[in-house]
Design a protein around this motif. Sequence first.
Motif, PDB file in Angstrom:
ATOM      1  N   GLN A 279     -12.720   0.268   4.095  1.00 59.72           N
ATOM      2  CA  GLN A 279     -11.935   1.506   3.998  1.00 59.72           C
ATOM      3  C   GLN A 279     -11.188   1.753   5.310  1.00 59.72           C
TER       4      GLN A 279
ATOM      5  N   ASP B 286      -7.197   2.175   5.679  1.00 55.15           N
ATOM      6  CA  ASP B 286      -6.682   3.399   6.291  1.00 55.15           C
ATOM      7  C   ASP B 286      -5.837   3.098   7.520  1.00 55.15           C
TER       8      ASP B 286
ATOM      9  N   VAL C  68      -2.342   2.571   5.512  1.00 54.44           N
ATOM     10  CA  VAL C  68      -1.941   3.981   5.503  1.00 54.44           C
ATOM     11  C   VAL C  68      -1.282   4.367   6.829  1.00 54.44           C
TER      12      VAL C  68
ATOM     13  N   ARG D  30      -2.624   6.752   0.491  1.00 56.52           N
ATOM     14  CA  ARG D  30      -4.067   6.765   0.285  1.00 56.52           C
ATOM     15  C   ARG D  30      -4.495   5.497  -0.443  1.00 56.52           C
TER      16      ARG D  30
END
Length: 142
Positions: free
Chosen positions: A9, A13, A17, A63
């Motif tokens: 994750q 991110d 992102v 996201r």
Amino acid sequence: MGSKTDLLQGFYDRVWVDGAIDEAGRFFDTSAEASGLMPDLAVGAVEFHEFVAALLEFLEVHRVTFEKTVEQGEWLSVMACFEASVLANGQTITGSGMLMARIVDDRIVEAFNCIDFLGLFEQLGLVPPDALALGMTGHRFQ
């Protein structure tokens, strides 16, 4: 050491992102290759950097979420979804993919990807609407 899910994750991110492409190396072992991003091509660090940079020319990723995760030993498997905006017109798009990664000492050493690129390219306007259905009828794209 955090969980493998947290590591992955963090990768999505930070790199996708936040657009910090140069930080991808801190998540991968130097010998790691990712398969499944392009047919018959294992992507190393240099190619991965170019791959991400090319997609981020089209998209702003807002996201990445994991719908399902399975951790077993060194392996992590995830079903991921993303939400992004098309830079050319601001349209919000979504997509999905699956990843299996082997993680050792908080670094990805192997990655196998399966991403719905046809759906992504359809939303980007790079292939006709309903391209999958058209292809299944035998339609040839010129």
